[in-house]
Design a protein around this motif. Structure first.
Motif, PDB file in Angstrom:
ATOM      1  N   GLU A 133       0.821  -1.214   0.000  1.00 49.66           N
ATOM      2  CA  GLU A 133       0.000   0.000   0.000  1.00 49.66           C
ATOM      3  C   GLU A 133       0.854   1.262   0.000  1.00 49.66           C
ATOM      4  OE1 GLU A 133      -2.947  -0.330   3.113  1.00 49.66           O
ATOM      5  OE2 GLU A 133      -3.659  -2.248   2.313  1.00 49.66           O
ATOM      6  N   ASN A 156      -7.101  -6.280   3.099  1.00 46.42           N
ATOM      7  CA  ASN A 156      -7.365  -5.572   1.851  1.00 46.42           C
ATOM      8  C   ASN A 156      -8.383  -6.369   1.038  1.00 46.42           C
ATOM      9  OD1 ASN A 156      -7.103  -4.828  -1.009  1.00 46.42           O
ATOM     10  ND2 ASN A 156      -5.524  -3.444  -0.260  1.00 46.42           N
ATOM     11  N   THR A 196      -1.131  -1.648  -4.789  1.00 47.11           N
ATOM     12  CA  THR A 196      -2.304  -2.470  -4.508  1.00 47.11           C
ATOM     13  C   THR A 196      -3.000  -2.939  -5.779  1.00 47.11           C
ATOM     14  OG1 THR A 196      -2.620  -1.340  -2.412  1.00 47.11           O
ATOM     15  CG2 THR A 196      -4.495  -2.551  -3.268  1.00 47.11           C
TER      16      THR A 196
END
Length: 114
Positions: free
Chosen positions: A9, A34, A14
């Motif tokens: 991140e 996530n 991502t």
């Protein structure tokens, strides 16, 4: 795993990272941290229960290409449920074409294939 996810991140990766693991528990932790990152559950020969896990955790299934003959029902089930399919380790262009026929979107190889 939290440190890995933080690093992904922090570097803005991502949307480009793809996590793969034979260990579904590790992937579950990643998914809790996530919801959007791409993941593939790696198995030797997928079964319906593996695909069910992937459906539940928004993950793809990644299987060993030599097990294709044992995997066709599970791959069909995966495609019917929009589960992404990956295959490992394909080092021959002929197998690459065969895997594409069976819906493999991601191919792991040790060689650059044309």
């Amino acid at each position: 795993i939290p440190a890995l996810m933080d690093t992904i991140e922090e570097h803005g990766l991502t949307d480009r990272a793809v996590l793969i693991s034979f260990n579904s528990e590790y992937l579950e932790v990643c998914r809790e941290l996530n919801e959007e990152i791409q993941m593939f559950f790696v198995v030797t020969a997928p079964e319906k229960t593996d695909v069910d896990w992937c459906i539940e955790h928004n993950a793809g299934i990644d299987f060993q290409y030599g097990c294709l003959a044992f995997s066709i029902p599970a791959l069909r089930y995966a495609r019917e449920n929009s589960v992404r399919i990956g295959v490992w380790t394909v080092d021959n262009v002929v197998f690459e074409d065969v895997m594409a026929i069976f819906g493999a979107e991601v191919i792991t190889t040790n060689k650059l294939l044309p």
